[in-house]
Every structure is written in structure tokens, then in C-alpha cells.
Design a protein around this motif. Structure first.
Motif, short mmCIF file in Angstrom:
data_model
loop_
_atom_site.label_atom_id
_atom_site.label_comp_id
_atom_site.label_asym_id
_atom_site.label_seq_id
_atom_site.Cartn_x
_atom_site.Cartn_y
_atom_site.Cartn_z
N PRO A 37 0.80 -1.23 0.00
CA PRO A 37 0.00 0.00 0.00
C PRO A 37 0.83 1.28 0.00
O PRO A 37 0.40 2.29 -0.53
N TRP A 38 2.01 1.26 0.58
CA TRP A 38 2.81 2.47 0.69
C TRP A 38 3.58 2.78 -0.59
O TRP A 38 4.27 3.78 -0.65
N THR A 39 3.45 1.95 -1.62
CA THR A 39 4.17 2.23 -2.87
C THR A 39 3.46 3.26 -3.74
O THR A 39 4.04 3.74 -4.70
N GLY A 40 2.23 3.60 -3.40
CA GLY A 40 1.52 4.66 -4.11
C GLY A 40 0.93 4.21 -5.42
O GLY A 40 0.97 3.05 -5.80
N THR A 41 0.37 5.19 -6.13
CA THR A 41 -0.29 4.89 -7.40
C THR A 41 0.40 5.54 -8.59
O THR A 41 -0.02 5.35 -9.71
N GLN A 57 5.89 10.66 1.44
CA GLN A 57 6.82 10.26 0.39
C GLN A 57 6.42 8.90 -0.14
O GLN A 57 6.36 7.94 0.62
N ILE A 58 6.17 8.82 -1.41
CA ILE A 58 5.76 7.56 -2.02
C ILE A 58 6.88 6.54 -1.90
O ILE A 58 8.03 6.83 -2.19
N GLY A 59 6.54 5.36 -1.42
CA GLY A 59 7.51 4.29 -1.26
C GLY A 59 8.12 4.24 0.13
O GLY A 59 8.84 3.30 0.45
N TRP A 64 4.23 6.35 5.49
CA TRP A 64 2.86 5.89 5.24
C TRP A 64 2.18 5.46 6.54
O TRP A 64 1.04 5.83 6.80
N GLU A 65 2.90 4.71 7.37
CA GLU A 65 2.34 4.26 8.65
C GLU A 65 2.04 5.45 9.56
O GLU A 65 1.02 5.47 10.25
N GLN A 66 2.92 6.46 9.56
CA GLN A 66 2.70 7.64 10.38
C GLN A 66 1.46 8.40 9.91
O GLN A 66 0.66 8.86 10.71
N HIS A 67 1.28 8.51 8.61
CA HIS A 67 0.09 9.18 8.09
C HIS A 67 -1.17 8.39 8.41
O HIS A 67 -2.22 8.98 8.66
N GLN A 68 -1.09 7.08 8.42
CA GLN A 68 -2.25 6.26 8.81
C GLN A 68 -2.61 6.49 10.26
O GLN A 68 -3.79 6.60 10.61
#
Length: 82
Positions: A37-41, A57-59, A64-68
Motif C-alpha cells: 500500500p505504501w508504494t503509491g499509485t 513520500q511515495i515508497g 505511510w504508517e505515520q500518516h495512517q
């Protein structure tokens, strides 16, 4: 009259039991993800979409976990009010 009552009761019981035979709506192979999921689109490492959170930051898994975690805290009404 008794026979009609028995027939109606039997048909009612069969209809009620038929609802219990629904098959589970799951994938036979389980959940499969194309990528983490943290690899982005985006197609490039530095690109995102209009829905990409600023500062993420993508990747970057830890970002990503911090934003979640931050998003989950923002949805907590008690924290939002105080």
C-alpha cells in the motif's frame, strides 16, 4: 383444513431454511494485493495523485504508517473536540 395448515407450515419452514444456505462471498484465493500500500499509485517514485497526502513520500513505509496513525487520530471525535 389440517392438511392445508401442515402444508403451509412446511413450505414456510423450507423458505426460512433456504435463507441459511447462502454461500459466503469470499475470494477462493484470498486477498491479493498488486503492490504494498505504501508504494503509491504514481508511475514514477516522485509522483502521486490529487489524493496523495501532502508530506507523504511515495515508497516510504514509515511515512505511510505515520500518516495512517495521524488519520486515525483525526477521526477520533474526542481528540478533535479538545
Amino acid at each position: 383444513m389440517r392438511r392445508l395448515s401442515a402444508t403451509v407450515a412446511l413450505v414456510s419452514a423450507l423458505v426460512l431454511l433456504a435463507a441459511c444456505t447462502e454461500k459466503p462471498q469470499t475470494n477462493a484465493h484470498g486477498v491479493r494485493l498488486d503492490a504494498a500500500p505504501w508504494t503509491g499509485t504514481g508511475t514514477k517514485p516522485d509522483t502521486g495523485t490529487a489524493f496523495t497526502a501532502s508530506g507523504w513520500q511515495i515508497g516510504d513505509r514509515s511515512s505511510w504508517e505515520q500518516h495512517q496513525k495521524t488519520r486515525a487520530q483525526n477521526q477520533n471525535e474526542y481528540n478533535r473536540i479538545n
